[in-house]
Write an enzyme that holds these catalytic residues in place. Structure first.
Site, mmCIF file in Angstrom:
data_model
loop_
_atom_site.group_PDB
_atom_site.id
_atom_site.type_symbol
_atom_site.label_atom_id
_atom_site.label_comp_id
_atom_site.label_asym_id
_atom_site.label_seq_id
_atom_site.Cartn_x
_atom_site.Cartn_y
_atom_site.Cartn_z
ATOM 1 N N MET A 122 -5.714 5.769 28.564
ATOM 2 C CA MET A 122 -7.120 5.593 28.852
ATOM 3 C C MET A 122 -7.371 4.449 29.806
ATOM 4 O O MET A 122 -8.315 3.697 29.632
ATOM 5 C CB MET A 122 -7.874 5.366 27.568
ATOM 6 C CG MET A 122 -7.507 4.051 26.956
ATOM 7 S SD MET A 122 -8.234 3.817 25.402
ATOM 8 C CE MET A 122 -7.544 2.238 25.106
ATOM 9 N N PRO A 123 -6.550 4.296 30.795
ATOM 10 C CA PRO A 123 -6.838 3.214 31.740
ATOM 11 C C PRO A 123 -8.065 3.520 32.593
ATOM 12 O O PRO A 123 -8.387 4.676 32.842
ATOM 13 C CB PRO A 123 -5.576 3.152 32.607
ATOM 14 C CG PRO A 123 -4.952 4.479 32.467
ATOM 15 C CD PRO A 123 -5.330 5.015 31.121
ATOM 16 N N PHE A 124 -8.752 2.460 32.969
ATOM 17 C CA PHE A 124 -9.800 2.552 33.977
ATOM 18 C C PHE A 124 -9.322 1.726 35.158
ATOM 19 O O PHE A 124 -8.975 0.557 35.004
ATOM 20 C CB PHE A 124 -11.141 2.022 33.455
ATOM 21 C CG PHE A 124 -12.241 2.233 34.452
ATOM 22 C CD1 PHE A 124 -12.887 3.447 34.535
ATOM 23 C CD2 PHE A 124 -12.600 1.236 35.332
ATOM 24 C CE1 PHE A 124 -13.890 3.666 35.475
ATOM 25 C CE2 PHE A 124 -13.598 1.433 36.278
ATOM 26 C CZ PHE A 124 -14.241 2.649 36.346
ATOM 27 N N THR A 174 -7.644 -1.628 33.641
ATOM 28 C CA THR A 174 -8.008 -2.007 32.281
ATOM 29 C C THR A 174 -7.417 -0.966 31.345
ATOM 30 O O THR A 174 -7.663 0.238 31.512
ATOM 31 C CB THR A 174 -9.539 -2.061 32.114
ATOM 32 O OG1 THR A 174 -10.080 -2.980 33.071
ATOM 33 C CG2 THR A 174 -9.922 -2.511 30.720
#
Length: 138
Positions: A1-3, A72
């Protein structure tokens, strides 16, 4: 789930931006245990006076093609996984769109599951059944 936030100077083509974003996602999938469809990226393009960087600090020399990549993540990764990501990402963006390794800066920040809402005003990852619902099993 990286942004992923990608910052660079204005003026690159849509193909260049797509190649850059695609290479970053590929590196995350290959080295960080990220599912292919877990892709959230924002590209920020800046005028020359809006992206300020030292051309030699701890690397370089950097050129006007400098790219800052901020990732992130939720689940922490090992130092070895982070090092592998740095290497693979730079290798891929060197191939396409053709960035020099000296022009790529990567920063990883970690967050907790309750720091994320993927929509509907819900912190999906704090719900023990979220993976089942995400997979369509519930």
């Amino acid at each position: 789930m990286p942004f992923v936030r990608i910052s660079l100077r204005k003026g690159k083509s849509a193909d260049y931006l797509a190649a850059l974003a695609g290479a970053i996602q590929r590196a995350l999938v290959e080295t960080f245990d990220v599912p292919e469809n877990d892709r959230f990226q924002a590209i920020h393009q800046h005028d020359e006076n809006e992206l300020i960087f030292d051309s030699r600090y701890l690397a370089g020399p950097r050129s006007g093609d400098y790219v800052y990549i901020s990732i992130t993540i939720g689940r922490p990764r090992t130092a070895e996984m982070k090092a592998a990501l740095y290497r693979r990402l730079v290798d891929l963006v060197s191939e396409s769109p053709g960035l020099r390794p000296e022009d790529v800066m990567i920063v990883i920040s970690t967050s907790a599951p309750e720091d994320w809402s993927f929509g509907n005003g819900i912190a999906q990852m704090t719900d023990p059944d979220w993976r089942l619902r995400a997979a369509g099993e519930r």
